[in-house]
Each structure stands twice: as structure tokens, then as C-alpha cells.
Design a protein around this motif. Structure first.
Motif, mmCIF file in Angstrom:
data_model
loop_
_atom_site.group_PDB
_atom_site.id
_atom_site.type_symbol
_atom_site.label_atom_id
_atom_site.label_comp_id
_atom_site.label_asym_id
_atom_site.label_seq_id
_atom_site.Cartn_x
_atom_site.Cartn_y
_atom_site.Cartn_z
ATOM 1 N N SER A 114 0.981 -11.152 -1.055
ATOM 2 C CA SER A 114 0.240 -11.142 0.212
ATOM 3 C C SER A 114 1.181 -10.930 1.396
ATOM 4 O O SER A 114 2.335 -11.363 1.389
ATOM 5 N N THR A 115 0.639 -10.269 2.419
ATOM 6 C CA THR A 115 1.451 -9.886 3.578
ATOM 7 C C THR A 115 1.727 -11.070 4.505
ATOM 8 O O THR A 115 1.042 -12.097 4.463
ATOM 9 N N THR A 116 2.699 -10.885 5.348
ATOM 10 C CA THR A 116 3.143 -11.967 6.248
ATOM 11 C C THR A 116 2.078 -12.324 7.294
ATOM 12 O O THR A 116 1.266 -11.487 7.671
ATOM 13 N N ASP A 150 -2.985 -6.885 2.042
ATOM 14 C CA ASP A 150 -2.245 -6.325 3.170
ATOM 15 C C ASP A 150 -3.034 -6.473 4.466
ATOM 16 O O ASP A 150 -4.244 -6.741 4.450
ATOM 17 N N GLY A 151 -2.372 -6.236 5.597
ATOM 18 C CA GLY A 151 -3.038 -6.228 6.907
ATOM 19 C C GLY A 151 -2.961 -4.831 7.504
ATOM 20 O O GLY A 151 -2.121 -4.018 7.079
ATOM 21 N N ILE A 188 -5.484 -4.006 -1.306
ATOM 22 C CA ILE A 188 -6.586 -4.417 -0.416
ATOM 23 C C ILE A 188 -6.028 -4.582 0.991
ATOM 24 O O ILE A 188 -5.038 -5.308 1.201
ATOM 25 N N VAL A 189 -6.649 -3.913 1.942
ATOM 26 C CA VAL A 189 -6.228 -4.056 3.344
ATOM 27 C C VAL A 189 -7.315 -4.801 4.107
ATOM 28 O O VAL A 189 -8.460 -4.349 4.170
ATOM 29 N N LEU A 190 -6.965 -5.960 4.645
ATOM 30 C CA LEU A 190 -7.898 -6.748 5.456
ATOM 31 C C LEU A 190 -7.689 -6.313 6.907
ATOM 32 O O LEU A 190 -6.720 -6.710 7.564
ATOM 33 N N LEU A 238 -8.607 -0.417 -1.173
ATOM 34 C CA LEU A 238 -9.862 -1.002 -0.701
ATOM 35 C C LEU A 238 -9.667 -1.485 0.734
ATOM 36 O O LEU A 238 -8.879 -2.405 0.974
ATOM 37 N N LEU A 239 -10.316 -0.804 1.657
ATOM 38 C CA LEU A 239 -10.228 -1.211 3.060
ATOM 39 C C LEU A 239 -11.400 -2.116 3.371
ATOM 40 O O LEU A 239 -12.549 -1.704 3.218
ATOM 41 N N CYS A 240 -11.118 -3.349 3.774
ATOM 42 C CA CYS A 240 -12.188 -4.279 4.118
ATOM 43 C C CYS A 240 -12.095 -4.604 5.601
ATOM 44 O O CYS A 240 -11.095 -5.173 6.057
ATOM 45 N N LYS A 241 -13.132 -4.228 6.345
ATOM 46 C CA LYS A 241 -13.166 -4.553 7.769
ATOM 47 C C LYS A 241 -13.485 -6.041 7.919
ATOM 48 O O LYS A 241 -14.452 -6.527 7.299
#
Ligand SMILES: Cc1ncc(C[n+]2csc(CCOP(=O)(O)OP(=O)(O)O)c2C)c(N)n1
Ligand SMILES: [Mg+2]
Length: 388
Positions: free
Chosen positions: A206-208, A254-255, A280-282, A339-342
Motif C-alpha cells: 500500500s502507498t504512503t 495506490d493513490g 488499484i488506484v484510490l 482498477l481505478l476507483c473514484k
């Protein structure tokens, strides 16, 4: 002593600064929003500190005095353009550097320790003069005058800013009262949906920032490797694990700010094509961990970039049903998946820090054990007592 960002900008404008770029730090919580509201200063939110500096150099070539704001962690990202562009071509620039991990702040997060102890020495080594801001308007003016002297010699100047020295100026909206993105899912809800779909043997990187802290809060497990620092490198770490362990499912959380910072990695992942990899990008359209400054993801289609870079399947999700389906599909078919999650910008009031339970080294060791000796792990919620 604190200086309001309105006064800071007025002092910069007195010295004829007209262009601003940078990447946020929590020490600059309101500065970026304040600059974006200012009609006399052109501001560009940059994806990385290196490009912020390069925008400023371009503006300086066109005759505009430029300021670049960055956290000292971002010094690593500017050293190349600072030395080979700014210094070699004698295009002096003003750097506003937020210092984290200063030696007199030993309780700051461990990822800042080494850069915090070496920021001054690094600037000295690069022959960039610097001044320590004292939080007063007079102190800031004194730093700007020292910068003028440096500019006379075609040399850049750095003003070092500490935690709490800048306060919100006029017109700045308090972010927690008005979240910028109105999407239904929060990061916390999205992570619950992802966690429900995981097997105990799945590995998560997981990203910082708040994303790691939310994951730690809701489902701390040995198979989680929480990145702290190294913004933008979470997906490469996760893809490295996936390539080395093709039999394990690996998920990067990720962010948007992080992906934008080192977007070239999407091409490398598409090229290497780990089948067991889910990215996965949040995407909350901002740098929420540092105060909710605007990122540029709202005007970019990150999933289209991933598709064009060679990811096998890409999805864009907004609702919990869309996310649940996309995660289940991605984890049961060959990847690499994107997977881009808005998501919106709301978080629990007190997010625990990973370091309240694990040192970075302990986290690494637990992850390596989880990787090499897959066995049943149980999810652990972090008790309220350690949430701070
Ligand atoms: C090189 C570098 N620059 C700046 C920072 C400061 N920083 C920490 S978290 C963060 C925000 C990251 O934004 P995003 O990936 O969108 O995640 P969010 O906080 O929105 O969940 C920033 C800018 C950093 N850690 N490293
Ligand atoms: Mg974000």
C-alpha cells in the motif's frame, strides 16, 4: 510564530514572483490552495518535484520569477534537474523546502529521518545557499533578501520551512468541511470491499499516507507491506513481488498523486505483464494526506493510460457494487489488471499510524515471512487505544 499564507504571498509578490509550482507537504497544508486563488501568481500543481522545478525553469526562461515548493523528501526528485538544468544553465530559482524529520523532531515518522538529518548538508554539498525561516514576516523578508544576493550570482536559494510555521490565509476553505470530490465511496469503505475479497495468502503493498493508515486500521495482516515514503513507487514494489512469486496474487493499493508522480511505471508494468498483479488506484483527485491539495487526476483518465500501456484489463468504479465486481473479476482472471476507483476525501477522525504497532523493519520481516511461509493469517483490527 506563524505566518499566514496571505502574508507570505504578499511578500513574494513584493519581490515580483509571478510563477509557482510544487508538490505538497502537510507543512504547506494551505499554501497551494492560497496560491491557486491568487490572480497575480500563475500556479501549476506538478506531478513530481522534478517537473515542478522544470516548469519554474521554463517560466524563468520566459522572464517570470519562480518559486518551487516541496517537502525535503522531494529533494531526491529534484537533484537531477537542479544540478544539470538549474545550476549548469545558471537559472536561479527560489525553493521553499518543508523540512520533515529534523534532528530536533525525533518523533517524526521514520521515513523522514535520514533526509531530515541531511537536508542542510545536502544543500551545502550542492552549493545552494539556504536560510531557516523563523515564522515571522521579518524573517521571511530577510530570507528573500538573501535570495536576491544569491540570484545576483546566478545561484538558487532555499528557504527551509518547519511544521506549524504557516497558517491558513484569507479565502482558504477548510477541507474537512467541504470535501472536493463527492464520490459515494470513502477510502475506508473501498478498502473494506477489497479486503473482503482477499485470501489469507494474498499480498498487498500500500502507498504512503492515509491509504496505508486506513488499511492498517481496518485489516492489519502480515501480508501487508505498508509503504511509508517513496511516493509513487508502491506499484513497482508490488509488481516486483508479483514477478518473483507468480503463484501468489499481489495487489498494489495506490493513490492518484502517487501514480501521477512516477507514471512511467505503468508502461514498465504493461511491458513486464505480471499475470498475478492487480493495481488499484484510490483516486480522490487530491493529495489528501497532506491537506487535500488538488492533484491533476480529475482531468486525466488514468485507466486509459494503463490500458494504453499494456495492462490486460482496466476498470473504472464509482459505486461499491462496481468495485466489488471489478475486484472479484480481477482476482479470478489473468492480469495485469488496473482498477481505478473514484473515492471521496473523507477519512476516520483519528487514523492510527502503522508505526504505532510495527517499525518499518518489523513490517518488512512479517511480510517476508508471509511471502515465504504462506499459512492462515487472521485479520486484526487496530484497537481504538493506539489510534492517534
Ligand atoms: C517525494 C515526495 N513528495 C511529497 C511527499 C509528501 N506526501 C506524502 S503523502 C502525499 C499525498 C499523496 O497523494 P495520493 O497518492 O493521491 O494519496 P492520498 O493522500 O490522496 O490518499 C504527499 C504529497 C512525499 N512523501 N514524497
Ligand atoms: Mg489522492
Amino acid at each position: 510564530m506563524t505566518l499566514s499564507t496571505t502574508t507570505l504571498l504578499a511578500l513574494l509578490k513584493q519581490q515580483r514572483y509571478q510563477f509557482f509550482s510544487g508538490v505538497p507537504c502537510s507543512n504547506f497544508a494551505d499554501l497551494f490552495q492560497q496560491v491557486s486563488l491568487d490572480k497575480d501568481i500563475r500556479s501549476v500543481p506538478a506531478a513530481s518535484e522534478g517537473s515542478a522545478l522544470s516548469f519554474a525553469v521554463g517560466a524563468a526562461l520566459a522572464g517570470r520569477r519562480s518559486v518551487v515548493a516541496l517537502q525535503n523528501s522531494g529533494l531526491g526528485n529534484i537533484i537531477n534537474p537542479l544540478t544539470s538544468l538549474v545550476q549548469v544553465n545558471c537559472i536561479p530559482t527560489l525553493l521553499l523546502i518543508a523540512v520533515r524529520g529534523h534532528t530536533d523532531e525525533p518523533k517524526d515518522e521514520p521515513q523522514h529521518r535520514i533526509m531530515g538529518a541531511n537536508t542542510h548538508a545536502l544543500l551545502d554539498q550542492l552549493a545552494i545557499p539556504w536560510g531557516e525561516f523563523d515564522g515571522t514576516p521579518q524573517g521571511f523578508t530577510a530570507c528573500l533578501l538573501k535570495a536576491e544576493e544569491a540570484f545576483q550570482r546566478s545561484v538558487s536559494f532555499a528557504i527551509l520551512v518547519r511544521k506549524g510555521q504557516l497558517s491558513a490565509g484569507l479565502g482558504v476553505v477548510v477541507k474537512c468541511e467541504q470535501p472536493m470530490s463527492n464520490y459515494p465511496l470513502s477510502v475506508g469503505c473501498a478498502l473494506e470491499i477489497v479486503s473482503e475479497a482477499l485470501r489469507p495468502t494474498d499480498l498487498v503493498v500500500s502507498t504512503t499516507g492515509f491509504i496505508s493508515r486506513e488499511l492498517f486500521r481496518s485489516s492489519d495482516r502480515p501480508g501487508n507491506f505498508y509503504m511509508q515514503g517513496s511516493l509513487g513507487h508502491c506499484s513497482a514494489v508490488a509488481a516486483g513481488v508479483a514477478l518473483a512469486h507468480p503463484s501468489r496474487r499481489v495487489i498494489a493499493l495506490d493513490g492518484d498523486g502517487a501514480v501521477l508522480m512516477h507514471m512511467g511505471v505503468l508502461s514498465t508494468i504493461g511491458y513486464a505483464s505480471p499475470r498475478n498483479f492487480l493495481h488499484i488506484v484510490l483516486d480522490n483527485e487530491g493529495y489528501v494526506s497532506t491537506g487535500g491539495q488538488e492533484s491533476t487526476s480529475a482531468t486525466s483518465s488514468l485507466e486509459a493510460v494503463a490500458k494504453a500501456c499494456g495492462y490486460g484489463a482496466v476498470s473504472r468504479c464509482v459505486t461499491s457494487a462496481e468495485l466489488g465486481e471489478a475486484v472479484a473479476r480481477s482476482l479470478s482472471t489473468d492480469g495485469p489488471h488496473f482498477l481505478l476507483c473514484k473515492v471521496n476525501q473523507l477519512h476516520a477522525r483519528s487514523l492510527p499510524r502503522v508505526t504505532s504497532r510495527h517499525t518499518p523493519e518489523e513490517n518488512k520481516e512479517a511480510f517476508q515471512i508471509a511471502l515465504n511461509q504462506p499459512r492462515a493469517f487472521h485479520l486484526q483490527a487496530v484497537p481504538e487505544a493506539v489510534a492517534r
